[in-house]
Design an enzyme around this catalytic site. Structure first.
Site, PDB file in Angstrom:
ATOM      1  N   SER A  15       0.836  -1.198   0.000  1.00 44.82           N
ATOM      2  CA  SER A  15       0.000   0.000   0.000  1.00 44.82           C
ATOM      3  C   SER A  15       0.871   1.248   0.000  1.00 44.82           C
ATOM      4  O   SER A  15       2.093   1.182   0.176  1.00 44.82           O
ATOM      5  CB  SER A  15      -0.927   0.019   1.224  1.00 44.82           C
ATOM      6  N   SER A 139      10.796  10.730   6.945  1.00 44.18           N
ATOM      7  CA  SER A 139       9.670  11.649   7.094  1.00 44.18           C
ATOM      8  C   SER A 139      10.213  13.040   7.391  1.00 44.18           C
ATOM      9  O   SER A 139      11.353  13.176   7.876  1.00 44.18           O
ATOM     10  CB  SER A 139       8.761  11.201   8.248  1.00 44.18           C
ATOM     11  N   TYR A 152       7.274   8.348  16.959  1.00 47.47           N
ATOM     12  CA  TYR A 152       7.472   8.289  15.512  1.00 47.47           C
ATOM     13  C   TYR A 152       8.622   9.195  15.103  1.00 47.47           C
ATOM     14  O   TYR A 152       9.526   8.784  14.355  1.00 47.47           O
ATOM     15  CB  TYR A 152       6.177   8.705  14.811  1.00 47.47           C
ATOM     16  N   LYS A 156      12.309   8.199  13.434  1.00 50.35           N
ATOM     17  CA  LYS A 156      12.767   8.752  12.163  1.00 50.35           C
ATOM     18  C   LYS A 156      14.036   9.583  12.335  1.00 50.35           C
ATOM     19  O   LYS A 156      14.889   9.615  11.428  1.00 50.35           O
ATOM     20  CB  LYS A 156      11.657   9.584  11.521  1.00 50.35           C
ATOM     21  N   THR A 187      -2.148   8.212   2.301  1.00 53.21           N
ATOM     22  CA  THR A 187      -1.949   6.787   2.554  1.00 53.21           C
ATOM     23  C   THR A 187      -2.772   6.395   3.784  1.00 53.21           C
ATOM     24  O   THR A 187      -3.486   7.219   4.351  1.00 53.21           O
ATOM     25  CB  THR A 187      -0.470   6.465   2.822  1.00 53.21           C
TER      26      THR A 187
END
Length: 274
Positions: A15, A139, A152, A156, A187
């Site tokens: 995906s 990101s 998160y 990253k 997404t």
């Protein structure tokens, strides 16, 4: 075409950005190993793209080191070489630090950071032979840390530091290392983000819904590969401004993020009173 008959491994290929990159590689004549947790979804994509002899499927979770190693060895066994890896699998979060269970942070590091290390170590011998590419979808929050995404952002930031060192270590071996720092992309990342209790956030965020098309990001990524770019940041105007502030005026960015956090809190409170 620069990708014709090259061999690539793409994680997170079921995906989002990973699927878009894998599909574009196939269209441009590459042979591709697809890695994701659901083999049925990957097999459906393999059939849909109409070139099954140019695609191999590897089911596995990137947080499992053996699965990462198997993805590399399976792709090599199928096609005899490896010209590049695109590591697109990842997971985000939506939780305050004070509320999130400790295992949330550990899962984020396992999926986003340690998988990057595992894939690099598994792929490096083959990439040395091909003078190939190691590409990781990081990101914009690898550069700054907005609220509700602390784990998160931390994962990253770790990815960015790892790639910076790897890039220099492998430069004389001809390996190209590229970080991709997207902003909001349409997404399932917000729906799949980990909530404070460890479950799925389960909602499409408004910013994500207004994000970039994954196909546009895929084209940017392959152009970055062609140019052997160090880093690219396909992002909207707001995210590009945040990146600039993070570099040159971090204190101002803190104030901007705090103002937005307070505004969102006021909106949420108003909704609860209705």
């Amino acid at each position: 075409m620069p990708f014709r008959d090259q061999v690539w491994l793409v994680t997170g290929a079921s995906s989002g950005i990973g699927r878009a990159i894998a599909a574009l590689l196939v269209r441009r004549g590459a042979k591709v190993g697809l890695m994701a947790r659901r083999a049925d979804v990957l097999e459906a994509l393999r059939a849909t793209w109409g070139q099954p002899d140019r695609v191999v499927v590897v089911a596995g979770d990137v947080s499992d080191r053996e699965a990462c190693e198997r993805a590399v060895t399976t792709t090599l066994a199928a096609f005899g070489r490896l010209d590049g890896v695109v590591h697109s699998a990842g997971v985000s979060m939506r939780a305050r630090v004070a509320d999130a269970k400790p295992e949330v942070f550990r899962q984020l590091m396992a999926v986003n950071y340690f998988s990057t290390v595992d894939l690099a170590q598994a792929a490096l011998p083959a990439l040395r032979a091909s003078r190939g590419h190691f590409v990781v979808i990081s990101s914009v929050v690898g550069k700054f840390a907005p609220p509700w995404r602390s784990g998160y952002a931390a994962s990253k930031h770790a990815v960015q530091g790892f790639l910076d060192a790897l890039r220099v270590e492998t430069a004389d071996e001809g390996i190209h290392v590229m970080a991709v720092c997207p902003g909001f992309v349409v997404t399932e990342i917000s729906r799949n983000a980990i909530a404070a209790d460890g479950g799925a956030h389960g909602q499409m965020d408004a910013d994500t819904a207004r994000g970039l098309d994954p196909d546009d990001v895929a084209r940017d990524v392959l152009e970055g590969v062609r140019r052997r770019s160090r880093e690219i940041a396909p992002a909207g105007l707001r995210e590009r401004l945040a990146l600039t502030l993070a570099r040159f005026a971090p204190g101002l960015l803190d104030r901007v993020l705090l103002k937005r956090l307070r505004a969102n809190a006021d909106v949420a409170a108003a909704e609860e009173r209705k």
